[in-house]
Scaffold this active site. Structure first.
Site, PDB file in Angstrom:
ATOM      1  N   GLN A 148       0.802  -1.216   0.000  1.00 43.36           N
ATOM      2  CA  GLN A 148       0.000   0.000   0.000  1.00 43.36           C
ATOM      3  C   GLN A 148       0.835   1.266   0.000  1.00 43.36           C
ATOM      4  O   GLN A 148       0.321   2.357  -0.269  1.00 43.36           O
ATOM      5  CB  GLN A 148      -0.933   0.013   1.213  1.00 43.36           C
ATOM      6  CG  GLN A 148      -0.210   0.162   2.542  1.00 43.36           C
ATOM      7  CD  GLN A 148      -1.120  -0.014   3.739  1.00 43.36           C
ATOM      8  OE1 GLN A 148      -1.653  -1.081   3.972  1.00 43.36           O
ATOM      9  NE2 GLN A 148      -1.311   1.064   4.506  1.00 43.36           N
ATOM     10  N   CYS A 154      -5.136   0.526   3.679  1.00 40.53           N
ATOM     11  CA  CYS A 154      -5.316  -0.907   3.908  1.00 40.53           C
ATOM     12  C   CYS A 154      -6.751  -1.346   3.673  1.00 40.53           C
ATOM     13  O   CYS A 154      -7.013  -2.431   3.142  1.00 40.53           O
ATOM     14  CB  CYS A 154      -4.875  -1.266   5.316  1.00 40.53           C
ATOM     15  SG  CYS A 154      -5.694  -0.293   6.613  1.00 40.53           S
ATOM     16  N   HIS A 294      -6.541  -1.166  11.308  1.00 43.93           N
ATOM     17  CA  HIS A 294      -5.951  -1.810  10.144  1.00 43.93           C
ATOM     18  C   HIS A 294      -6.940  -2.829   9.586  1.00 43.93           C
ATOM     19  O   HIS A 294      -7.693  -3.451  10.341  1.00 43.93           O
ATOM     20  CB  HIS A 294      -4.647  -2.498  10.537  1.00 43.93           C
ATOM     21  CG  HIS A 294      -3.841  -3.007   9.387  1.00 43.93           C
ATOM     22  ND1 HIS A 294      -3.566  -2.250   8.269  1.00 43.93           N
ATOM     23  CD2 HIS A 294      -3.252  -4.223   9.163  1.00 43.93           C
ATOM     24  CE1 HIS A 294      -2.829  -2.954   7.430  1.00 43.93           C
ATOM     25  NE2 HIS A 294      -2.641  -4.158   7.942  1.00 43.93           N
TER      26      HIS A 294
END
Length: 347
Positions: A148, A154, A294
């Site tokens: 990324q 993410c 995340h």
């Protein structure tokens, strides 16, 4: 607490309550600054391996001290977890965790709002039991691991990987879908580009937007840009979104075995950033929904010869992280809140 000698480091570890804070080492501590001289040659080899360069001698020396602090952090992690799980000085070893969070994790609160999901148990054919292990990579429905970069995207990588898998299971065609479109165009669905978002909100955007383009037609730029979605280039659509009840980890297993991969949110800490291999136990992270920072993709599950169960996760930090970009995390304990914010698209 200032660390003055190696004995102090050991004492700190023994007295620690085993949290990321208690295991951390300050790059400005006298001990770290002294030890950085001993780690200079090792750091130089690391910079060559990871193609790192620094603008000034001051920046180089600072990164050396950060690397040294992370060296002792990883050392203590490995001592505390045993040989089955390993941590390492990977490509992030010259970053403080504050820097890592700012670059790679969601910087805004993105906790799931619904406590009750809409997942319904699938009808099983001939009452066949769910498999002991499953890995969707073996069905060739998982896109390659990507990096990324310096954007907290993410959630977009997790969402597009999940949608690509479900589309491949339906059509037989595996297509990499546009992360960049989600960054640029889905803010009205409470996503915040490089500052974070949720896969479930990405799926809702795709559903109501009428689709998403392919990676080839709308490539990733590692930054937010102006939305330039073209309806004529839609590569995938979504007809519905399935969200799991918070904490319903068993339901995730059922869906994974009978339907396909699942996007999840987790609380990522410094220890997760240094993960190398083995089953990540989740000792150093939180199950608090407000700490989800995340997003990853669960592609399967399995268990060790001794019966220790784990999930197989796909990350978006490149193939140099973890096990070629993948990780195992303990199953059955909602480790790092992985069952807090789980979803998949209906195609």
């Amino acid at each position: 607490m200032a660390l003055r000698c190696k004995d102090a480091v050991i004492l700190l570890f023994l007295l620690a309550s085993f949290t990321d804070v208690s295991l951390s080492f300050d790059p400005l501590d006298d001990f770290v600054m002294s030890e950085s001289v001993q780690r200079a040659a090792e750091f130089e080899r690391w910079t060559i391996k990871h193609k790192k360069t620094y603008a000034t001698a001051e920046e180089y020396n600072w990164r050396l001290r950060v690397y040294t602090a992370n060296h002792y952090y990883v050392k203590r992690l490995n001592e505390g977890h045993g040989p089955a799980t390993e941590f390492e000085l990977n490509q992030f070893a010259d970053l403080t965790f504050a820097e890592f969070k700012r670059i790679y994790l969601s910087s805004s609160s993105q906790h799931c709002r619904a406590t009750t999901g809409n997942f319904q148990m699938p009808v099983k054919k001939n009452n066949v039991e769910d498999p002991v292990a499953i890995d969707w990579r073996k069905r060739n429905v998982i896109t390659p691991v990507r990096d990324q970069g310096s954007c907290g995207s993410c959630w977009a990588f997790s969402a597009t990987s999940c949608l690509s898998a479900h589309l491949a299971l339906k059509t037989g065609q595996l297509i990499s879908l546009s992360k960049q479109q989600l960054l640029d165009c889905s803010r009205s669905f409470n996503n915040r580009g490089c500052k974070g978002g949720l896969p479930s909100q990405a799926f809702e955007y795709i559903r109501y937007n009428g689709g998403i383009e392919s990676e080839r037609d709308y490539p990733y730029k590692d930054r937010e840009e102006k939305c330039h979605f073209k309806p004529s280039l839609v590569a995938a659509t979504v007809t519905g979104v399935v969200n799991f009840t918070q904490g319903a980890e068993d339901d995730i297993a059922v869906a994974l075995a009978n339907i396909g991969p699942v996007s999840i949110g987790i609380h990522s800490t410094k220890s997760f950033a240094t993960y190398k291999k083995g089953i990540y136990q989740g000792k150093l992270c939180s199950k608090n929904p407000r700490k989800i920072n995340h997003a990853v993709l669960i592609v399967g599950y399995d268990q060790t010869a001794s019966g220790e169960k784990y999930w197989i996760g796909k990350n978006s930090w490149g193939t140099n992280w973890g096990m070629n970009g993948y990780f195992w995390i303990r199953r059955g304990h909602n480790a790092c809140g992985l069952a807090t914010c789980a979803s998949y698209p209906v195609v």
